[in-house]
Write an enzyme that holds these catalytic residues in place. Structure first.
Site, PDB file in Angstrom:
ATOM      1  N   LYS A 153       0.111   4.302  -0.344  1.00  0.00           N
ATOM      2  CA  LYS A 153      -0.498   5.527   0.202  1.00  0.00           C
ATOM      3  C   LYS A 153      -0.212   6.702  -0.753  1.00  0.00           C
ATOM      4  O   LYS A 153      -0.143   6.498  -1.955  1.00  0.00           O
ATOM      5  CB  LYS A 153      -0.008   5.773   1.634  1.00  0.00           C
ATOM      6  CG  LYS A 153      -0.136   4.500   2.488  1.00  0.00           C
ATOM      7  CD  LYS A 153       0.057   4.688   3.948  1.00  0.00           C
ATOM      8  CE  LYS A 153      -0.118   3.326   4.646  1.00  0.00           C
ATOM      9  NZ  LYS A 153      -0.008   3.421   6.098  1.00  0.00           N
ATOM     10  N   GLU A 157      -5.565  -4.923  10.369  1.00  0.00           N
ATOM     11  CA  GLU A 157      -4.526  -3.929  10.616  1.00  0.00           C
ATOM     12  C   GLU A 157      -4.811  -3.172  11.910  1.00  0.00           C
ATOM     13  O   GLU A 157      -5.593  -2.208  11.911  1.00  0.00           O
ATOM     14  CB  GLU A 157      -4.475  -2.917   9.463  1.00  0.00           C
ATOM     15  CG  GLU A 157      -4.138  -3.530   8.124  1.00  0.00           C
ATOM     16  CD  GLU A 157      -3.538  -2.480   7.197  1.00  0.00           C
ATOM     17  OE1 GLU A 157      -2.409  -2.701   6.737  1.00  0.00           O
ATOM     18  OE2 GLU A 157      -4.171  -1.444   6.969  1.00  0.00           O
ATOM     19  N   SER A 210       3.260  -2.259  10.212  1.00  0.00           N
ATOM     20  CA  SER A 210       4.700  -2.369  10.437  1.00  0.00           C
ATOM     21  C   SER A 210       5.270  -3.744  10.074  1.00  0.00           C
ATOM     22  O   SER A 210       6.139  -4.266  10.776  1.00  0.00           O
ATOM     23  CB  SER A 210       5.049  -1.983  11.881  1.00  0.00           C
ATOM     24  OG  SER A 210       4.669  -0.632  12.127  1.00  0.00           O
ATOM     25  N   GLU A 215      -6.789   4.853   7.709  1.00  0.00           N
ATOM     26  CA  GLU A 215      -6.557   6.279   7.415  1.00  0.00           C
ATOM     27  C   GLU A 215      -7.770   6.899   6.728  1.00  0.00           C
ATOM     28  O   GLU A 215      -8.080   8.074   6.934  1.00  0.00           O
ATOM     29  CB  GLU A 215      -5.279   6.430   6.563  1.00  0.00           C
ATOM     30  CG  GLU A 215      -4.039   6.154   7.402  1.00  0.00           C
ATOM     31  CD  GLU A 215      -2.851   5.614   6.620  1.00  0.00           C
ATOM     32  OE1 GLU A 215      -2.833   5.698   5.383  1.00  0.00           O
ATOM     33  OE2 GLU A 215      -1.930   5.078   7.276  1.00  0.00           O
ATOM     34  N   ASN A 234       0.866  -1.181   0.000  1.00  0.00           N
ATOM     35  CA  ASN A 234       0.000   0.000   0.000  1.00  0.00           C
ATOM     36  C   ASN A 234       0.901   1.229   0.000  1.00  0.00           C
ATOM     37  O   ASN A 234       1.485   1.571   1.025  1.00  0.00           O
ATOM     38  CB  ASN A 234      -0.898  -0.033   1.246  1.00  0.00           C
ATOM     39  CG  ASN A 234      -1.704   1.246   1.406  1.00  0.00           C
ATOM     40  OD1 ASN A 234      -1.810   2.045   0.482  1.00  0.00           O
ATOM     41  ND2 ASN A 234      -2.268   1.427   2.595  1.00  0.00           N
TER      42      ASN A 234
HETATM   43  P1  PGA Z   1       2.764   0.209   7.579  1.00  0.00           P
HETATM   44  O1  PGA Z   1       1.307   0.464   6.942  1.00  0.00           O
HETATM   45  O2  PGA Z   1       3.264  -1.085   6.984  1.00  0.00           O
HETATM   46  O3  PGA Z   1       3.578   1.385   7.141  1.00  0.00           O
HETATM   47  O4  PGA Z   1       2.587   0.118   9.046  1.00  0.00           O
HETATM   48  C1  PGA Z   1       0.425  -0.584   6.729  1.00  0.00           C
HETATM   49  C2  PGA Z   1      -0.834  -0.080   6.101  1.00  0.00           C
HETATM   50  O5  PGA Z   1      -1.269   1.032   6.429  1.00  0.00           O
HETATM   51  O6  PGA Z   1      -1.446  -0.755   5.261  1.00  0.00           O
END
Ligand code: PGA
Length: 247
Positions: free
Chosen positions: A8, A165, A211, A93, A6
């Site tokens: 973003k 998540e 993470s 988010e 992802n």
């Molecule tokens: P991250 O994000 O791996 O940076 O924690 C995961 C996600 O939001 O899908």
């Protein structure tokens, strides 16, 4: 087993194409399905660059209506036309900053399935909810509402993916332990079993996200209830994402 990156709000169209060209050889031998969820503006270029490879393309959101006066929104047909095969729905988010609710997530799931886009439905508890001991209740409610009026046939034929998540683990470097992640993915599978039967529940891909890194992916993905990952930060580095996709 599906590993999805992802991105973003990162990478211009040109940066995105250059990045996936670097990624192609690194994941060519992956046993898992590999997906990159790119910004809308990068979809056509990335889809073109990935033609004939094992990497599939996802969008990060869609609107539930087919068209109309929704300034700034994007429809399922637009995404398909731009080359997306998957779409992330209800990322925390989106819920936190853009007012998405379990109800809008449910509408989007129906829209995606009807359009032939594979939904990756995100759920997860906040830190406070975990401390209050209501993680299972929160995640069960989110999944149950996300899938309202989705029949068992549609669930399986769409290839719908659920991504667990925990919000406190996203972008924080605080990964859930293997056991915590496995436990909640098991809760989700248990609920799917109640709703659709154990046979169907077994077939649904349930990812862990939050993470995930090149160093913890292998252990997480080896857990019995975890069928892959949704990877944010580490998916922006081709070497790291390559390691994760091969884990
Ligand atoms: P991250 O994000 O791996 O940076 O924690 C995961 C996600 O939001 O899908």
């Amino acid at each position: 087993m599906i590993v999805a990156g992802n991105w973003k709000m990162n990478k211009t169209p040109a940066e995105a194409v250059a990045f996936v060209k670097e990624l192609i050889p690194k994941v060519a031998g992956a046993k898992a399905g590999v997906v990159v969820a790119v910004p809308f503006t990068a979809l056509p270029g990335v889809a073109g660059a990935l033609k004939g490879t094992n990497i599939k393309v996802a969008a990060q959101n869609l609107h539930f209506e087919a068209k109309g006066a929704y300034t700034g929104e994007i429809s399922a047909d637009m995404l398909k036309g731009a080359g997306a095969e998957y779409v992330i729905i209800g990322h925390s988010e989106r819920r936190q900053y853009f007012g998405e609710t379990d109800e809008t997530v449910n509408k989007k799931v129906h829209t995606a399935i009807a359009a032939g886009l594979v939904p990756i439905v995100c759920v997860g508890e906040s830190r406070t909810e975990r401390e209050q001991g209501v993680t299972a209740e929160v995640v069960r409610r989110q999944v149950k509402i996300a899938l309202l009026n989705v029949g068992g046939d549609a669930l399986l034929s769409s290839g719908l993916v659920v991504a667990y998540e925990p919000i406190w683990a996203i972008g924080t470097g605080l990964t859930a332990t293997n056991e915590q992640a496995n436990e909640v993915c098991g809760v989700i599978r248990g609920l799917l079993g109640e709703l659709y039967g154990a046979g169907a529940a077994k077939k649904v891909c349930i990812q862990y996200g939050g993470s995930v890194t090149a160093s913890n992916a292998k252990e997480l993905f080896a857990m019995p209830e975890i069928d892959g990952g949704l990877v944010g930060g580490a998916s922006l580095k081709a070497d790291d994402f390559g390691v994760i996709a091969n884990a």
